[in-house]
Scaffold this active site. Sequence first.
Site, PDB file in Angstrom:
ATOM      1  N   ASP A 155       6.479  -0.432  -2.471  1.00  0.00           N
ATOM      2  CA  ASP A 155       5.570   0.665  -2.109  1.00  0.00           C
ATOM      3  C   ASP A 155       5.094   0.514  -0.665  1.00  0.00           C
ATOM      4  O   ASP A 155       3.914   0.661  -0.356  1.00  0.00           O
ATOM      5  CB  ASP A 155       4.358   0.698  -3.048  1.00  0.00           C
ATOM      6  CG  ASP A 155       4.754   0.806  -4.511  1.00  0.00           C
ATOM      7  OD1 ASP A 155       5.834   1.347  -4.800  1.00  0.00           O
ATOM      8  OD2 ASP A 155       3.987   0.328  -5.372  1.00  0.00           O
ATOM      9  N   ARG A 211       8.621   6.371  -5.663  1.00  0.00           N
ATOM     10  CA  ARG A 211       8.136   6.530  -7.035  1.00  0.00           C
ATOM     11  C   ARG A 211       6.756   7.179  -6.972  1.00  0.00           C
ATOM     12  O   ARG A 211       6.032   7.038  -5.975  1.00  0.00           O
ATOM     13  CB  ARG A 211       8.106   5.198  -7.777  1.00  0.00           C
ATOM     14  CG  ARG A 211       7.273   4.092  -7.151  1.00  0.00           C
ATOM     15  CD  ARG A 211       7.392   2.828  -7.979  1.00  0.00           C
ATOM     16  NE  ARG A 211       6.517   1.760  -7.485  1.00  0.00           N
ATOM     17  CZ  ARG A 211       6.246   0.657  -8.171  1.00  0.00           C
ATOM     18  NH1 ARG A 211       6.791   0.475  -9.380  1.00  0.00           N
ATOM     19  NH2 ARG A 211       5.454  -0.282  -7.673  1.00  0.00           N
ATOM     20  N   TRP A 213       3.129   7.733  -7.229  1.00  0.00           N
ATOM     21  CA  TRP A 213       1.779   7.210  -7.442  1.00  0.00           C
ATOM     22  C   TRP A 213       0.893   8.325  -7.985  1.00  0.00           C
ATOM     23  O   TRP A 213       0.069   8.108  -8.872  1.00  0.00           O
ATOM     24  CB  TRP A 213       1.255   6.648  -6.129  1.00  0.00           C
ATOM     25  CG  TRP A 213      -0.029   5.879  -6.248  1.00  0.00           C
ATOM     26  CD1 TRP A 213      -0.602   5.410  -7.404  1.00  0.00           C
ATOM     27  CD2 TRP A 213      -0.892   5.476  -5.187  1.00  0.00           C
ATOM     28  NE1 TRP A 213      -1.762   4.734  -7.118  1.00  0.00           N
ATOM     29  CE2 TRP A 213      -1.963   4.753  -5.771  1.00  0.00           C
ATOM     30  CE3 TRP A 213      -0.857   5.629  -3.803  1.00  0.00           C
ATOM     31  CZ2 TRP A 213      -3.002   4.204  -5.009  1.00  0.00           C
ATOM     32  CZ3 TRP A 213      -1.887   5.083  -3.040  1.00  0.00           C
ATOM     33  CH2 TRP A 213      -2.947   4.380  -3.640  1.00  0.00           C
TER      34      TRP A 213
END
Length: 312
Positions: A155, A211, A213
């Site tokens: 991330d 991805r 959040w």
Amino acid sequence: MAAASGAILIRVDQSGLGDYTKIQDAIDSVPSNNSELVFIWIKPGTYREKVVVPADKPFITLSGTNAADSTVITWNDGGNAPSQSPTVKILASDFVGRYLTIQNTYGKTGKGVALKVSGDKAAFYGCRILSYQDTLLDDIGRHYYKNCYIEGATDFVFGNAASLYEKCHLHSISKGDGAMTAQKRESPLENTGFVFLGCKLTGSGGAVLGRPWGSYSRVVYAITYMSDVVQPQGWNDWEDPTKQKTAYYGEYKCYGPGSKRDKRVKWSHSLSNEEAAPFLAKTMIGGRGWLRPAPTQFRKNSPIVKMKPNEN
């Protein structure tokens, strides 16, 4: 709006030949509710300090000399809330960062943010941003990054800003389960998201492009080189299939071995020319209204000093 004709020049030099030896001391010298362009010129060196540009000090530029690797701001902090660990926090609007390395050396044992950007209208040119997990907290506001190098494993670009990354290099150091982005858009009414335009993706191991959040996470890669560090599926839903219906993940005219879409998750998008058009300019960040050229005239108090810093 700050005057664009010239900037107040403050020099930071560890040798003692400047106005200050620490970056934070130079920032602290800027008055609250500042309305003038302030150019803090940081001489080459390694500055071991945490740096905060407070919300009440807009129109500040922090600039190295000509190459990011010669001017390094570094700290070692992590494992706590992402908002507490950053080496550098930008809370003010109308900020510019140039030719700086910003790093958090906390390592692989937890979250260690190098840079947090929470002010509106912030731009970074030729910077290196380095950590492992949660490298760049691209938090809130409209932001522009050009010719920057961003390195991490998990991330490592995350937050809910509206940001354009142009000609940037993302490098994954993941062992095989990394994610380059975790964008946090939580409503279709929010005009936020990350756009990577003309970028380069490299690294070791493997990583997905992003991805979610936030449920309405939005990330687009356009005309970007993708090495085989990009895993074939491209994206994941962070183990929440409901987000497949609301996240918006797009790719447009990307190339390289990692750009093949035959094994991509079905809920990602291969964008048409028309669908990609809003992401191919500075429209989403309104950049034409606030991005400004580097100043070429500087003054300390009253005299004007003409200088020619490197181009953005």
